[in-house]
Enzyme design. Structure first.
Site, PDB file in Angstrom:
ATOM      1  N   SER A   1       0.836  -1.199   0.000  1.00 22.28           N
ATOM      2  CA  SER A   1       0.000   0.000   0.000  1.00 22.28           C
ATOM      3  C   SER A   1       0.877   1.257   0.000  1.00 22.28           C
ATOM      4  CB  SER A   1      -0.900  -0.017   1.241  1.00 22.28           C
ATOM      5  OG  SER A   1      -1.586   1.193   1.342  1.00 22.28           O
TER       6      SER A   1
ATOM      7  N   HIS B   1       0.127  -1.277  -4.530  1.00 22.25           N
ATOM      8  CA  HIS B   1      -1.299  -1.009  -4.296  1.00 22.25           C
ATOM      9  C   HIS B   1      -1.502   0.504  -4.192  1.00 22.25           C
ATOM     10  CE1 HIS B   1      -5.246  -2.130  -2.423  1.00 22.25           C
ATOM     11  NE2 HIS B   1      -5.068  -1.033  -1.707  1.00 22.25           N
TER      12      HIS B   1
ATOM     13  N   ASP C   1      -3.951   3.427  -3.473  1.00 17.39           N
ATOM     14  CA  ASP C   1      -5.226   3.840  -2.882  1.00 17.39           C
ATOM     15  C   ASP C   1      -5.577   5.233  -3.379  1.00 17.39           C
ATOM     16  OD1 ASP C   1      -6.042   1.719  -0.984  1.00 17.39           O
ATOM     17  OD2 ASP C   1      -4.077   2.130  -0.108  1.00 17.39           O
TER      18      ASP C   1
ATOM     19  N   GLY D   1     -10.214   4.380   3.288  1.00 18.04           N
ATOM     20  CA  GLY D   1      -9.685   5.742   3.254  1.00 18.04           C
ATOM     21  C   GLY D   1      -8.501   6.045   4.137  1.00 18.04           C
ATOM     22  N   PHE D   2      -8.403   5.380   5.273  1.00 22.64           N
ATOM     23  CA  PHE D   2      -7.339   5.747   6.209  1.00 22.64           C
ATOM     24  C   PHE D   2      -6.495   4.545   6.598  1.00 22.64           C
ATOM     25  CE2 PHE D   2     -10.654   8.900   6.774  1.00 22.64           C
ATOM     26  CZ  PHE D   2      -9.932  10.078   6.705  1.00 22.64           C
TER      27      PHE D   2
ATOM     28  N   GLY E   1      -3.933   2.664   9.398  1.00 24.35           N
ATOM     29  CA  GLY E   1      -3.831   2.616  10.854  1.00 24.35           C
ATOM     30  C   GLY E   1      -5.136   2.359  11.597  1.00 24.35           C
TER      31      GLY E   1
ATOM     32  N   ASP F   1      -7.957  -6.065   2.611  1.00 22.44           N
ATOM     33  CA  ASP F   1      -7.363  -4.730   2.733  1.00 22.44           C
ATOM     34  C   ASP F   1      -7.741  -4.096   4.064  1.00 22.44           C
ATOM     35  OD1 ASP F   1      -6.197  -2.301   2.285  1.00 22.44           O
ATOM     36  OD2 ASP F   1      -7.368  -1.808   0.500  1.00 22.44           O
ATOM     37  N   GLY F   2      -6.733  -3.874   4.893  1.00 25.14           N
ATOM     38  CA  GLY F   2      -6.938  -3.176   6.165  1.00 25.14           C
ATOM     39  C   GLY F   2      -6.440  -3.975   7.349  1.00 25.14           C
TER      40      GLY F   2
ATOM     41  N   GLY G   1       0.086  -2.629   4.644  1.00 21.43           N
ATOM     42  CA  GLY G   1       0.051  -1.183   4.875  1.00 21.43           C
ATOM     43  C   GLY G   1       0.901  -0.787   6.059  1.00 21.43           C
ATOM     44  N   SER G   2       0.389   0.165   6.840  1.00 20.26           N
ATOM     45  CA  SER G   2       1.199   0.705   7.947  1.00 20.26           C
ATOM     46  C   SER G   2       1.386  -0.307   9.074  1.00 20.26           C
ATOM     47  CB  SER G   2       0.536   1.967   8.495  1.00 20.26           C
ATOM     48  OG  SER G   2      -0.717   1.665   9.073  1.00 20.26           O
TER      49      SER G   2
HETATM   50  C1  DX5 Z   1      -7.295   1.695   3.680  1.00 20.67           C
HETATM   51  C2  DX5 Z   1      -6.369   1.383   2.563  1.00 20.67           C
HETATM   52  C3  DX5 Z   1      -5.276   0.423   2.864  1.00 20.67           C
HETATM   53  C4  DX5 Z   1      -4.362   0.826   3.986  1.00 20.67           C
HETATM   54  C5  DX5 Z   1      -4.312  -0.298   4.958  1.00 20.67           C
HETATM   55  O1  DX5 Z   1      -8.383   2.389   3.165  1.00 20.67           O
HETATM   56  O2  DX5 Z   1      -7.157   0.851   1.508  1.00 20.67           O
HETATM   57  O3  DX5 Z   1      -4.595   0.105   1.672  1.00 20.67           O
HETATM   58  O4  DX5 Z   1      -3.139   1.261   3.570  1.00 20.67           O
HETATM   59  O5  DX5 Z   1      -3.162  -0.370   5.732  1.00 20.67           O
HETATM   60  P1  DX5 Z   1      -3.142  -0.477   7.338  1.00 20.67           P
HETATM   61  O6  DX5 Z   1      -4.519  -0.782   7.848  1.00 20.67           O
HETATM   62  O7  DX5 Z   1      -2.171  -1.572   7.694  1.00 20.67           O
HETATM   63  O8  DX5 Z   1      -2.662   0.861   7.809  1.00 20.67           O
HETATM   64 ZN    ZN Z   2      -6.497  -0.182  -0.438  1.00 19.74          ZN
END
Ligand code: DX5
Ligand code: ZN
Length: 238
Positions: free
Chosen positions: A19, A44, A46, A153-154, A156, A186-187, A208-209
């Site tokens: 991501s 990926h 977003d 959208g976010f 973390g 995703d998430g 992701g994060s």
């Molecule tokens: C959330 C995004 C993700 C996000 C998830 O809307 O679609 O791609 O980067 O990463 P985490 O949950 O690990 O921060």
């Molecule tokens: Zn995503």
């Protein structure tokens, strides 16, 4: 001569897609190289429109040049109302996945047909509260279903745990229908959540994060830990 054992759809390699909204933007070039070296499968992207999801991330002026700097295929995730308005802004190469939200499309089938014409593998994402039944009449036209385990959208955010039940049921449905569809999650994909996600049938994980761009370890260590967690999940599959 090597004889290949046929692989059941749910036993294919579990892929990791990175991501990019979670990169360290001051080191983006270096991190792109690290992702390639570590065997990441996709970048990926977003894309958020400030309406379907109340924030802004990256548009085509950021994505198109950065994707060119990497050999990895793209995995677009448009969190955008009426996504067909912006399809032409994004470059698509064979092997790229282009995912739109079911909740955003005024005519989902038309949009999937348009995307396939442009050469993308087509994906549909659904939010935690959306039932996969809404895909009944397009399911044969989809390559990837993205189950959002957080609200779009976010980065973390915390996992919405009931999505794992949805994943398990959808896995069964896709296998029973003998469809060649990859299930992407995703998430909040991280070492603690991955074993269960994979055991429930995930094929693609969005790093992701929380799982890939971590503050405590470099990317190569994070990938190695994710791969171990994937193996633990695969060992639990029936
Ligand atoms: C959330 C995004 C993700 C996000 C998830 O809307 O679609 O791609 O980067 O990463 P985490 O949950 O690990 O921060
Ligand atoms: Zn995503």
């Amino acid at each position: 001569m090597t004889v290949q054992t046929p692989v059941a759809p749910n036993q294919k390699r579990v892929e990791i897609t990175a991501s990019i909204m979670c990169v360290d933007w001051l080191r983006v070039g270096e991190q792109l190289t690290e992702l390639e070296t570590c065997g990441i499968d996709y970048l990926h992207w977003d894309v958020v429109d400030g309406w379907f999801a109340p924030d802004f991330t990256m548009g085509s002026s950021i994505i198109n040049p950065i994707r060119k700097a990497s050999r990895l295929p793209s995995d677009y995730h448009l969190m955008v109302e009426e996504p067909n308005r912006v399809f032409d802004q994004f470059e698509i190469s064979p092997g790229d996945i282009f995912t739109i939200h079911q909740e955003c499309a005024r005519n989902l089938h038309r949009d999937l047909v348009n995307l396939r014409r442009r050469g993308a593998k087509v994906g549909v994402a659904i939010c935690p509260a959306t039932h996969y039944d809404v895909l009944e009449y397009v399911i044969e036209d989809i390559d990837v279903i993205v189950l959002m385990t957080v609200n779009p959208g976010f980065k973390g955010q915390k996992l919405v745990p009931q999505v794992l039940r949805k994943l398990e049921k959808l896995r069964r449905l896709v296998d029973d229908m003998k469809l060649d569809i990859r299930l992407s999650i995703d998430g909040n994909v991280n070492v603690d959540t991955v074993p269960e996600m994979v055991a429930c049938g995930a094929d693609i994980l969005v790093g992701g994060s929380s799982g890939l761009f971590r503050k405590d370890v470099p990317i190569d260590v994070a990938v190695a830990e994710l791969r171990e967690a994937i193996d633990a999940g695969l060992a639990r599959r029936g």
